[in-house]
Design a protein around this motif. Structure first.
Motif, short mmCIF file in Angstrom:
data_model
loop_
_atom_site.label_atom_id
_atom_site.label_comp_id
_atom_site.label_asym_id
_atom_site.label_seq_id
_atom_site.Cartn_x
_atom_site.Cartn_y
_atom_site.Cartn_z
N ARG A 148 1.01 -1.31 -0.04
CA ARG A 148 -0.06 0.10 -0.03
C ARG A 148 0.85 1.35 -0.01
O ARG A 148 0.66 2.08 -0.77
CB ARG A 148 -1.02 -0.09 1.15
CG ARG A 148 -1.90 -1.00 1.24
CD ARG A 148 -2.97 -0.65 0.45
NE ARG A 148 -3.58 0.64 0.58
CZ ARG A 148 -4.77 0.80 0.96
NH1 ARG A 148 -5.44 -0.04 1.15
NH2 ARG A 148 -5.17 2.05 0.97
N ASP A 154 3.69 2.05 -2.98
CA ASP A 154 3.05 2.09 -4.31
C ASP A 154 2.48 3.46 -4.26
O ASP A 154 2.47 4.54 -5.23
CB ASP A 154 1.99 1.26 -4.57
CG ASP A 154 2.30 -0.02 -4.97
OD1 ASP A 154 3.47 -0.22 -5.17
OD2 ASP A 154 1.58 -1.06 -4.67
N GLN A 155 1.94 4.17 -3.04
CA GLN A 155 1.60 5.27 -3.07
C GLN A 155 2.58 6.48 -3.10
O GLN A 155 2.55 7.58 -3.62
CB GLN A 155 0.59 5.64 -1.76
CG GLN A 155 -0.75 4.94 -1.89
CD GLN A 155 -1.59 5.27 -0.83
OE1 GLN A 155 -1.33 5.87 0.27
NE2 GLN A 155 -2.60 4.29 -0.76
N ILE A 159 5.57 6.04 -4.47
CA ILE A 159 6.20 6.20 -5.76
C ILE A 159 5.15 6.86 -6.71
O ILE A 159 5.41 7.88 -7.68
CB ILE A 159 6.09 4.56 -6.36
CG1 ILE A 159 7.39 3.86 -5.67
CG2 ILE A 159 6.65 4.68 -7.69
CD1 ILE A 159 7.38 2.56 -5.95
N TRP A 160 3.71 6.68 -6.48
CA TRP A 160 3.02 7.29 -7.31
C TRP A 160 2.94 9.17 -7.12
O TRP A 160 3.27 9.94 -8.06
CB TRP A 160 1.44 7.22 -7.15
CG TRP A 160 0.39 8.03 -7.86
CD1 TRP A 160 -0.08 7.72 -9.25
CD2 TRP A 160 -0.06 8.96 -7.17
NE1 TRP A 160 -0.91 8.78 -9.39
CE2 TRP A 160 -0.96 9.39 -8.38
CE3 TRP A 160 -0.20 9.90 -6.10
CZ2 TRP A 160 -1.90 10.79 -8.27
CZ3 TRP A 160 -0.97 11.01 -6.05
CH2 TRP A 160 -1.78 11.28 -7.08
N TYR A 161 3.11 9.27 -5.73
CA TYR A 161 3.40 10.75 -5.51
C TYR A 161 4.66 11.38 -5.85
O TYR A 161 4.68 12.52 -6.39
CB TYR A 161 3.52 10.86 -3.85
CG TYR A 161 3.18 12.32 -3.24
CD1 TYR A 161 2.28 13.16 -3.29
CD2 TYR A 161 4.35 12.79 -2.94
CE1 TYR A 161 2.20 14.24 -2.74
CE2 TYR A 161 4.71 13.93 -2.37
CZ TYR A 161 3.56 14.91 -2.54
OH TYR A 161 3.52 16.17 -2.17
N ASP A 162 5.70 10.36 -5.90
CA ASP A 162 6.99 11.11 -6.45
C ASP A 162 7.04 11.46 -7.90
O ASP A 162 7.51 12.45 -8.35
CB ASP A 162 8.06 10.19 -6.18
CG ASP A 162 8.49 10.06 -4.61
OD1 ASP A 162 8.16 11.08 -3.99
OD2 ASP A 162 9.21 8.84 -4.48
N LYS A 163 6.12 10.67 -8.67
CA LYS A 163 5.95 10.76 -10.21
C LYS A 163 5.17 11.76 -10.34
O LYS A 163 5.56 12.76 -11.40
CB LYS A 163 5.46 9.39 -10.93
CG LYS A 163 6.42 8.23 -10.87
CD LYS A 163 5.78 7.09 -11.38
CE LYS A 163 6.61 5.80 -11.38
NZ LYS A 163 5.97 4.86 -12.10
N LYS A 164 4.04 12.13 -9.74
CA LYS A 164 3.25 13.15 -9.70
C LYS A 164 3.85 14.36 -9.24
O LYS A 164 3.68 15.58 -9.89
CB LYS A 164 1.79 12.86 -8.90
CG LYS A 164 0.67 13.83 -9.15
CD LYS A 164 0.28 13.43 -10.57
CE LYS A 164 -1.23 13.98 -10.68
NZ LYS A 164 -1.62 13.76 -12.06
N SER A 165 4.77 14.55 -8.52
CA SER A 165 5.16 15.44 -8.15
C SER A 165 6.39 16.26 -8.94
O SER A 165 6.41 17.37 -9.27
CB SER A 165 5.91 15.42 -6.88
OG SER A 165 6.93 16.33 -6.12
N SER A 202 6.10 15.49 -12.34
CA SER A 202 5.52 16.00 -13.49
C SER A 202 5.15 17.27 -13.16
O SER A 202 5.12 18.15 -14.11
CB SER A 202 4.20 14.78 -13.54
OG SER A 202 3.27 15.47 -14.57
#
Length: 59
Positions: free
Chosen positions: A10, A13-14, A16-22, A24
């Motif tokens: 959980r 993964d969140q 990693i998603w936050y890092d990618k979104k940040s 971007s």
């Protein structure tokens, strides 16, 4: 389910998603700021160009 499994399934993964979104959003922000600076620098140049055109029309 132990704590390590929970973190792997959980939380990791969140993160990693936050890092990618940040990354971007940061790239979009920097691009927008660069465009804004370039357009702001063009304002005096376009104003001077317009003034030159008006002077040549009166001649």
């Amino acid at each position: 389910m132990n704590i390590e499994d929970y973190l792997k399934s959980r939380v990791d993964d969140q993160i990693i998603w936050y890092d990618k979104k940040s990354i971007s959003c940061q790239n979009k922000y920097k691009c927008t700021q660069t465009i804004e600076i370039i357009l702001a620098a063009l304002i005096p140049l376009l104003s001077a160009y317009k003034s030159c055109l008006e002077i040549f029309r009166t001649l």
